[in-house]
Design a protein around this motif. Structure first.
Motif, PDB file in Angstrom:
ATOM      1  N   THR A   1      -6.539   1.814 -11.357  1.00  0.00           N
ATOM      2  CA  THR A   1      -6.103   1.111  -9.670  1.00  0.00           C
ATOM      3  C   THR A   1      -7.312   2.120  -9.445  1.00  0.00           C
ATOM      4  O   THR A   1      -7.589   3.174  -9.365  1.00  0.00           O
TER       5      THR A   1
ATOM      6  N   SER B   1      -9.596   2.906  -6.570  1.00  0.00           N
ATOM      7  CA  SER B   1     -10.232   3.247  -5.225  1.00  0.00           C
ATOM      8  C   SER B   1     -11.665   4.190  -5.076  1.00  0.00           C
ATOM      9  O   SER B   1     -11.980   5.427  -5.799  1.00  0.00           O
TER      10      SER B   1
ATOM     11  N   ASP C   1       0.883  -1.248  -0.125  1.00  0.00           N
ATOM     12  CA  ASP C   1       0.030  -0.251   0.154  1.00  0.00           C
ATOM     13  C   ASP C   1       1.030   0.894   0.016  1.00  0.00           C
ATOM     14  O   ASP C   1       0.895   2.902  -0.609  1.00  0.00           O
TER      15      ASP C   1
ATOM     16  N   SER D   1      -4.988   6.874  -2.079  1.00  0.00           N
ATOM     17  CA  SER D   1      -6.012   5.782  -1.305  1.00  0.00           C
ATOM     18  C   SER D   1      -5.962   4.661  -1.703  1.00  0.00           C
ATOM     19  O   SER D   1      -5.140   4.308  -2.882  1.00  0.00           O
TER      20      SER D   1
ATOM     21  N   VAL E   1      -6.420   0.958  -2.719  1.00  0.00           N
ATOM     22  CA  VAL E   1      -7.502   0.616  -4.145  1.00  0.00           C
ATOM     23  C   VAL E   1      -7.568  -0.667  -3.373  1.00  0.00           C
ATOM     24  O   VAL E   1      -7.480  -1.849  -2.884  1.00  0.00           O
ATOM     25  N   GLN E   2      -9.054  -0.568  -3.979  1.00  0.00           N
ATOM     26  CA  GLN E   2      -9.588  -1.808  -4.050  1.00  0.00           C
ATOM     27  C   GLN E   2      -9.800  -2.248  -4.877  1.00  0.00           C
ATOM     28  O   GLN E   2     -10.068  -4.514  -4.716  1.00  0.00           O
TER      29      GLN E   2
END
Lengths: 192, 259
Positions: free
Chosen positions: B202, B204, B178, B231, B233-234
């Protein structure tokens, strides 16, 4: 005075440029290049096939011309013949060196003779027409004469190699070359 | 010996195709001062130059002249002129001998110079090739080292990306940290069509951000370094996009991680 020189620039004959090169005039060398590079580059390219090699050889040919300018003798030939002979000699030296190295003698030669030089800008249709004129000129030679001359001119083969390749006696090959050249000379004679 | 064979030799010689003993004999004959043969060789030379003139002219690459002029400008112009004045002052016979010797020596020297020149260029080409290969290996090594370093960090995780849409067989792994960013490794990805590249995103909070473009090698593999994001990343996704990449995804999704 200076204006006069500028005015005469375009009119300078190849012989004058070579004479000035012999005196160490780098500017004359540049103009000599401008005048003849377009003539010999496609010839070199046709012989060696690779644009990068052709560019190398082109530079070498003019570099040698610069160094040999003092030895140029107008009685032995025109500036055009002088530079063309140098260009052919170097291109064929290269071709032979490459063949010796790769030991693939026949195949690349056939490809090389069949391949037309790649297009590089300009009017393609016009060049195609020019090419047709040259082709017509060589085509006016009897097939056997044209073949023998092309194998030497573009393929860099010697008389013995041509004889082996065409499976003809050496004497026949020599005669074809001589008759072919004499015929070409007659065809183009009046212009020179 | 009749002169007739020399007429033929002159033609073959002018074409550069005379070889063996005949060549030596003819050169001796020419050197002996046969004016008729000199004329024939010259005339055939002009004819062959005419053949060259018939080939459509072509503009050579611009660097050739630039390189030539650089070489020319570094040579001293004095040498040829000195030779000329020497010839002017010499007696006629001596001058002729000097000229012939200079011509032959020049011919021999220029042949060898050209050969050496070719060898030098050949060597330079090999060296350039080797340097290119070394640089490529160094790049790959640096990438591999980066992946290994990252894997040694306990905070690093490996995200799996599955193929979808046009490339169901494609697989991807994102070695991700991260704070430090990471590396995307893909396999079995089809090579891109002309004018297209793969672009990594990415995502987010539902917002995709571009994370660089890449292409795959012939075996469908690639390793693509990814910078850290601000931020968390999902989701990671790869789409097919126009060359140079785009600020927001437009093309089909090729690879994506699970949410």
């Amino acid at each position: 005075m200076r204006g006069c020189i500028v005015d005469n620039r375009m009119a300078w004959a190849g012989e004058d440029l070579i004479r000035r090169m012999a005196e160490g005039d780098a500017d004359a060398c540049g103009r000599f290049y401008d005048r003849y590079a377009r003539l010999v580059y496609p010839l070199i390219l046709r012989i060696v096939g690779e644009p990068a090699d052709a560019a190398d050889i082109l530079q070498e040919v003019f570099w040698e011309a610069w160094q040999a300018a003092a030895r140029y003798d107008p009685a032995r030939g025109s500036p055009e013949a002088w530079i063309v002979i140098r260009a052919r000699t170097r291109a064929i030296d290269r071709l032979r060196a490459v063949r010796r190295r790769s030991e693939t003698f026949v195949a690349p030669l056939d490809e090389g003779l069949a391949a037309a030089p790649p297009e590089s800008g300009g009017d393609a249709a016009e060049r195609a027409a020019d090419r047709a004129v040259v082709a017509a000129m060589l085509d006016r030679l009897p097939e056997h004469q044209r073949e023998a001359i092309e194998l030497a001119y573009y393929g860099g083969l010697t008389q013995t190699e041509i004889a082996e390749r065409l499976k003809q006696p050496l004497g026949t090959v020599k005669t074809r070359i001589r008759l072919g050249l004499e015929r070409l000379r007659e065809m183009m004679g009046p212009a020179t | 010996m009749s002169h007739e064979p020399f007429e033929t030799h002159a033609a073959v010689y002018a074409l550069g195709a005379l070889d063996g003993e005949e060549r030596a004999a003819f050169e001796e004959h020419l050197g002996g001062g046969c004016a008729a043969c000199a004329t024939t060789v010259r005339e055939h030379g002009e004819t062959l130059a005419d053949v060259a003139r018939g080939v459509p002219p072509m503009i050579p690459p611009a660097h050739v002249k630039a390189d030539l002029m650089r070489r020319v400008s570094t040579t001293s112009p004095g040498r040829p002129s000195r030779r000329r004045s020497w010839i002017r002052w010499g007696v006629a016979t001596a001058a002729a001998v000097v000229a012939v010797t200079a011509f032959v020596a020049g011919l021999v020297a220029s042949r060898y110079e050209a050969r050496i020149g070719f060898m030098v260029r050949e060597t330079a080409r090999f060296r350039a090739d080797r340097e290119r290969q070394e640089a490529a290996l160094r790049d790959r090594l640096a990438l591999s080292q980066g992946v290994i370093d990252l894997l040694q960090d306990p905070a690093t995780r490996v995200v799996t990306l599955g193929g979808s849409g046009p490339s169901p067989a494609a697989v991807g792994r994102l070695v991700w940290h991260d704070d430090r960013g990471g590396y995307l490794l893909v396999a079995d990805v089809p090579s891109t069509p002309a004018g297209k590249v793969y672009e990594l995103w990415t995502i987010s909070a539902g917002q995709p951000r571009p994370a660089g473009v890449f292409t795959v090698d012939a075996s469908g593999r690639a390793t693509h370094p990814v910078a850290a994001t601000r931020s968390p990343v999902q989701v990671f996704a790869v789409t097919l996009e126009p060359e140079g990449g785009v600020p927001a995804p437009t093309g089909p999704i090729v690879l994506a991680s699970a949410k």
